[in-house]
Design an enzyme around this catalytic site. Structure first.
Site, PDB file in Angstrom:
ATOM      1  N   HIS A  19       0.863  -1.184   0.000  1.00 33.18           N
ATOM      2  CA  HIS A  19       0.000   0.000   0.000  1.00 33.18           C
ATOM      3  C   HIS A  19       0.900   1.234   0.000  1.00 33.18           C
ATOM      4  O   HIS A  19       2.073   1.166   0.387  1.00 33.18           O
ATOM      5  CB  HIS A  19      -0.884   0.003   1.242  1.00 33.18           C
ATOM      6  CG  HIS A  19      -1.869  -1.122   1.274  1.00 33.18           C
ATOM      7  ND1 HIS A  19      -2.894  -1.170   2.180  1.00 33.18           N
ATOM      8  CD2 HIS A  19      -1.982  -2.255   0.527  1.00 33.18           C
ATOM      9  CE1 HIS A  19      -3.603  -2.273   1.997  1.00 33.18           C
ATOM     10  NE2 HIS A  19      -3.067  -2.949   0.992  1.00 33.18           N
ATOM     11  N   GLU A  54       1.214   3.777   1.897  1.00 30.01           N
ATOM     12  CA  GLU A  54       1.810   4.139   3.173  1.00 30.01           C
ATOM     13  C   GLU A  54       2.966   3.198   3.537  1.00 30.01           C
ATOM     14  O   GLU A  54       4.027   3.650   3.963  1.00 30.01           O
ATOM     15  CB  GLU A  54       0.748   4.106   4.288  1.00 30.01           C
ATOM     16  CG  GLU A  54      -0.401   5.064   4.061  1.00 30.01           C
ATOM     17  CD  GLU A  54      -1.560   4.473   3.244  1.00 30.01           C
ATOM     18  OE1 GLU A  54      -2.620   5.120   3.188  1.00 30.01           O
ATOM     19  OE2 GLU A  54      -1.415   3.363   2.672  1.00 30.01           O
ATOM     20  N   CYS A 113      -5.728   1.940   5.800  1.00 31.53           N
ATOM     21  CA  CYS A 113      -6.380   0.737   6.308  1.00 31.53           C
ATOM     22  C   CYS A 113      -5.768   0.412   7.685  1.00 31.53           C
ATOM     23  O   CYS A 113      -4.769   1.015   8.071  1.00 31.53           O
ATOM     24  CB  CYS A 113      -6.183  -0.421   5.331  1.00 31.53           C
ATOM     25  SG  CYS A 113      -4.494  -1.081   5.307  1.00 31.53           S
ATOM     26  N   CYS A 167      -1.927  -0.319   7.561  1.00 34.30           N
ATOM     27  CA  CYS A 167      -1.108   0.865   7.328  1.00 34.30           C
ATOM     28  C   CYS A 167      -1.132   1.812   8.528  1.00 34.30           C
ATOM     29  O   CYS A 167      -0.103   2.396   8.880  1.00 34.30           O
ATOM     30  CB  CYS A 167      -1.564   1.579   6.070  1.00 34.30           C
ATOM     31  SG  CYS A 167      -1.234   0.620   4.575  1.00 34.30           S
TER      32      CYS A 167
END
Length: 159
Positions: free
Chosen positions: A54, A56, A93, A96
């Site tokens: 992701h 992040e 999420c 993250c």
């Protein structure tokens, strides 16, 4: 401070656009410390076949490996990234959000929120994680919200 947040969020939007161009969900993140971008990340999960890639986590991995450190306290606002801010175009999420905390970042700036976009994450919010764990992360949200939400709509249209 909002002007600075908007300035950096625009850089995160550029990363999101790069991720989308490679066939990924359009989410971008940057880490800023002492007025400089020290890491950039974009969602790469589809193009790398890595569900943890992701935006992040990509940015956090980049700065951690470059600095060759892991935050020993595993707590927000501590360690080498204690004065750093992570900007992300979409609310992180749970994976993250936790990575942001244990990496030691002090501030999280979010563009679009799941609840605002009707994304099915139930009752999730970063603030709920912080309340459960006592992590001292500062959260600022809805910076350039319309632009960040448009990235999500673009992702749906191309996915």
């Amino acid at each position: 401070m909002t002007d600075q947040h908007e300035r950096w969020m625009r850089v995160a939007i550029e990363e999101a656009e790069r991720g989308a161009a490679a066939g990924n969900m359009a989410v971008g993140s940057i880490i800023v410390q002492d007025g400089e971008v020290v890491a950039r990340g974009r969602n790469e999960a589809t193009s790398t076949f890595d569900v943890t890639a992701h935006a992040e986590t990509v940015a956090i991995r980049q700065v951690s490996t470059r600095l060759r450190v892991v935050n020993p306290a595993l707590r927000a606002a501590t360690g080498p990234l204690a004065r750093a801010t992570l900007y992300t175009t979409c609310e992180p999420c749970p994976m993250c959000a936790w990575a942001i905390c244990i990496a030691g970042l002090s501030t999280l700036v979010i563009g679009a929120r799941f609840a605002d976009m009707g994304v099915g994450y139930g009752e999730w919010s970063v603030e709920k994680l912080l309340a459960m764990t006592g992590q001292p992360l500062t959260v600022v949200s809805r910076i350039l919200r319309p632009e960040c939400e448009a990235l999500r709509l673009r992702t749906r249209a191309t996915a």
